[in-house]
Design a protein around this motif. Structure first.
Motif, PDB file in Angstrom:
ATOM      1  N   GLU A 144      -6.544  -7.747 -31.997  1.00  0.00           N
ATOM      2  CA  GLU A 144      -5.226  -7.442 -32.550  1.00  0.00           C
ATOM      3  C   GLU A 144      -4.990  -8.138 -33.884  1.00  0.00           C
ATOM      4  N   VAL A 145      -6.078  -8.533 -34.544  1.00  0.00           N
ATOM      5  CA  VAL A 145      -5.981  -9.266 -35.811  1.00  0.00           C
ATOM      6  C   VAL A 145      -6.722  -8.504 -36.899  1.00  0.00           C
ATOM      7  N   LEU A 146      -6.090  -8.392 -38.068  1.00  0.00           N
ATOM      8  CA  LEU A 146      -6.699  -7.761 -39.230  1.00  0.00           C
ATOM      9  C   LEU A 146      -7.308  -8.848 -40.115  1.00  0.00           C
ATOM     10  N   HIS A 147      -8.626  -8.787 -40.306  1.00  0.00           N
ATOM     11  CA  HIS A 147      -9.334  -9.747 -41.151  1.00  0.00           C
ATOM     12  C   HIS A 147      -9.508  -9.147 -42.548  1.00  0.00           C
ATOM     13  N   ILE A 148      -9.013  -9.858 -43.563  1.00  0.00           N
ATOM     14  CA  ILE A 148      -9.133  -9.415 -44.954  1.00  0.00           C
ATOM     15  C   ILE A 148      -9.940 -10.443 -45.730  1.00  0.00           C
ATOM     16  N   THR A 149     -10.930  -9.968 -46.494  1.00  0.00           N
ATOM     17  CA  THR A 149     -11.728 -10.853 -47.335  1.00  0.00           C
ATOM     18  C   THR A 149     -11.745 -10.334 -48.766  1.00  0.00           C
ATOM     19  N   TRP A 150     -11.956 -11.237 -49.724  1.00  0.00           N
ATOM     20  CA  TRP A 150     -12.071 -10.896 -51.138  1.00  0.00           C
ATOM     21  C   TRP A 150     -12.875 -12.003 -51.800  1.00  0.00           C
ATOM     22  N   THR A 151     -13.284 -11.781 -53.022  1.00  0.00           N
ATOM     23  CA  THR A 151     -14.043 -12.800 -53.745  1.00  0.00           C
ATOM     24  C   THR A 151     -13.117 -13.959 -54.115  1.00  0.00           C
ATOM     25  N   PRO A 152     -13.401 -15.175 -53.642  1.00  0.00           N
ATOM     26  CA  PRO A 152     -12.524 -16.317 -53.965  1.00  0.00           C
ATOM     27  C   PRO A 152     -12.506 -16.603 -55.458  1.00  0.00           C
ATOM     28  N   ILE A 153     -11.421 -17.180 -55.922  1.00  0.00           N
ATOM     29  CA  ILE A 153     -11.329 -17.615 -57.314  1.00  0.00           C
ATOM     30  C   ILE A 153     -11.884 -19.029 -57.375  1.00  0.00           C
ATOM     31  N   ALA A 154     -13.180 -19.128 -57.521  1.00  0.00           N
ATOM     32  CA  ALA A 154     -13.858 -20.425 -57.370  1.00  0.00           C
ATOM     33  C   ALA A 154     -13.452 -21.437 -58.433  1.00  0.00           C
ATOM     34  N   ASP A 155     -13.147 -20.971 -59.650  1.00  0.00           N
ATOM     35  CA  ASP A 155     -12.868 -21.919 -60.731  1.00  0.00           C
ATOM     36  C   ASP A 155     -11.373 -22.194 -60.893  1.00  0.00           C
ATOM     37  N   HIS A 156     -10.536 -21.692 -59.965  1.00  0.00           N
ATOM     38  CA  HIS A 156      -9.106 -21.945 -60.106  1.00  0.00           C
ATOM     39  C   HIS A 156      -8.770 -23.294 -59.490  1.00  0.00           C
ATOM     40  N   TRP A 157      -8.047 -24.123 -60.241  1.00  0.00           N
ATOM     41  CA  TRP A 157      -7.889 -25.525 -59.858  1.00  0.00           C
ATOM     42  C   TRP A 157      -6.661 -25.807 -59.008  1.00  0.00           C
ATOM     43  N   ASN A 158      -5.810 -24.813 -58.757  1.00  0.00           N
ATOM     44  CA  ASN A 158      -4.635 -25.101 -57.924  1.00  0.00           C
ATOM     45  C   ASN A 158      -4.372 -23.960 -56.954  1.00  0.00           C
ATOM     46  N   ASP A 159      -3.314 -24.102 -56.177  1.00  0.00           N
ATOM     47  CA  ASP A 159      -3.000 -23.133 -55.133  1.00  0.00           C
ATOM     48  C   ASP A 159      -1.822 -22.228 -55.500  1.00  0.00           C
ATOM     49  N   TRP A 160      -1.498 -22.143 -56.797  1.00  0.00           N
ATOM     50  CA  TRP A 160      -0.330 -21.348 -57.175  1.00  0.00           C
ATOM     51  C   TRP A 160      -0.543 -19.862 -56.939  1.00  0.00           C
ATOM     52  N   ILE A 161      -1.762 -19.384 -57.146  1.00  0.00           N
ATOM     53  CA  ILE A 161      -2.034 -17.956 -56.978  1.00  0.00           C
ATOM     54  C   ILE A 161      -2.338 -17.681 -55.511  1.00  0.00           C
ATOM     55  N   LYS A 162      -1.549 -16.763 -54.926  1.00  0.00           N
ATOM     56  CA  LYS A 162      -1.673 -16.498 -53.492  1.00  0.00           C
ATOM     57  C   LYS A 162      -1.752 -14.997 -53.218  1.00  0.00           C
ATOM     58  N   LEU A 163      -2.025 -14.689 -51.965  1.00  0.00           N
ATOM     59  CA  LEU A 163      -2.242 -13.305 -51.543  1.00  0.00           C
ATOM     60  C   LEU A 163      -0.967 -12.678 -51.005  1.00  0.00           C
ATOM     61  N   ASN A 164      -0.716 -11.424 -51.392  1.00  0.00           N
ATOM     62  CA  ASN A 164       0.319 -10.584 -50.791  1.00  0.00           C
ATOM     63  C   ASN A 164      -0.356  -9.479 -49.991  1.00  0.00           C
ATOM     64  N   VAL A 165       0.239  -9.107 -48.856  1.00  0.00           N
ATOM     65  CA  VAL A 165      -0.291  -8.021 -48.028  1.00  0.00           C
ATOM     66  C   VAL A 165       0.860  -7.098 -47.636  1.00  0.00           C
ATOM     67  N   VAL A 166       0.620  -5.790 -47.704  1.00  0.00           N
ATOM     68  CA  VAL A 166       1.587  -4.801 -47.236  1.00  0.00           C
ATOM     69  C   VAL A 166       0.892  -3.844 -46.274  1.00  0.00           C
ATOM     70  N   LEU A 167       1.522  -3.610 -45.132  1.00  0.00           N
ATOM     71  CA  LEU A 167       1.070  -2.612 -44.170  1.00  0.00           C
ATOM     72  C   LEU A 167       2.135  -1.528 -44.082  1.00  0.00           C
ATOM     73  N   VAL A 168       1.709  -0.263 -44.151  1.00  0.00           N
ATOM     74  CA  VAL A 168       2.655   0.854 -44.186  1.00  0.00           C
ATOM     75  C   VAL A 168       2.249   1.918 -43.171  1.00  0.00           C
ATOM     76  N   GLU A 169       3.154   2.239 -42.280  1.00  0.00           N
ATOM     77  CA  GLU A 169       3.037   3.439 -41.465  1.00  0.00           C
ATOM     78  C   GLU A 169       3.974   4.452 -42.101  1.00  0.00           C
ATOM     79  N   VAL A 170       3.407   5.463 -42.741  1.00  0.00           N
ATOM     80  CA  VAL A 170       4.147   6.334 -43.645  1.00  0.00           C
ATOM     81  C   VAL A 170       5.376   6.945 -42.975  1.00  0.00           C
ATOM     82  N   GLU A 171       6.514   6.816 -43.656  1.00  0.00           N
ATOM     83  CA  GLU A 171       7.811   7.369 -43.249  1.00  0.00           C
ATOM     84  C   GLU A 171       8.315   6.799 -41.925  1.00  0.00           C
TER      85      GLU A 171
END
Length: 212
Positions: free
Chosen positions: A130-157
């Motif tokens: 019952e868990v959705l696993h999402i992966t992407w290429t990490p921002i290896a050279d970014h020095w802080n945690d200001w940039i974060k992930l947004n996720v949207v799930l849509v069941e149309v209408e």
């Protein structure tokens, strides 16, 4: 009766003689009395009405999300609001016609987030239990945690769910739990994007696919 807001030099509001005045998105509008239409609508007008209907039906549960996701665009469109911009995006970029020439929205073209921040790369998803696993290429050279992930799930209408600024982008993975995952056999579309919380900037959304 018309009202002069802010005295004689202010904008006019209400009926004045044969015209009507009002303020729309910060602009002063003056128009004549609407006349009853006597001719039948053309085929193009009927199609336009259908497109408007399917656009609004698609966005019905998404207006609170695009209010957040389109905020960066308001600087360049001061007379618009987020709902206007989302409607324009869907009408111009997401509408297709089926074999019967009936309009419908292509969810894979829709962007719940818009902005100039860089987007997630090599993003993938997989449902485990019952868990959705999402992966992407990490921002290896970014020095802080200001940039974060947004996720949207849509069941149309039907319904939508947003997870905003949930995990630093340099982690490269996130496990999503949402009540919408129980509806995945009915078709749930998944989008992700980045947000820079320090500069309050968003990226364009990336479409990950449909959960069947």
């Amino acid at each position: 009766m018309a009202i002069l807001n802010d005295g004689p030099n202010g904008p006019l509001r209400g009926k004045f003689g044969s015209v009507y005045a009002y303020v729309l998105n910060g602009q002063n509008i003056v128009r004549g009395r609407r006349r009853p239409r006597t001719s039948s609508p053309s085929a193009a007008e009927l199609l336009n009405r259908k497109i408007t209907k399917v656009t609004n039906n698609f966005l019905r549960y998404l207006f609170p999300i695009v209010k957040y996701g389109y905020k960066n665009l308001l600087v360049d469109h001061p007379t618009k609001n987020a709902a206007n911009l989302a409607q324009s995006h869907v009408r111009k970029e997401c509408i297709a016609l089926d074999e019967n020439q009936e309009p419908y929205v292509r969810p894979e073209l829709f962007k719940p987030f818009r902005g100039k921040l860089f987007m997630p790369e090599n993003a993938q998803m997989e449902v485990v239990g019952e868990v959705l696993h999402i992966t992407w290429t990490p921002i290896a050279d970014h020095w802080n945690d200001w940039i974060k992930l947004n996720v949207v799930l849509v069941e149309v209408e039907t319904q939508a769910d947003v997870k905003a600024a949930i995990v630093p982008a340099n982690t490269g993975h996130y496990q999503v739990q949402s009540a919408l995952l129980a509806h995945r056999n009915q078709g749930v579309h998944v989008y992700i994007g980045f947000v820079d919380n320090f500069r309050d900037e968003l990226s364009d959304a990336v479409y990950l696919g449909k959960l069947d």
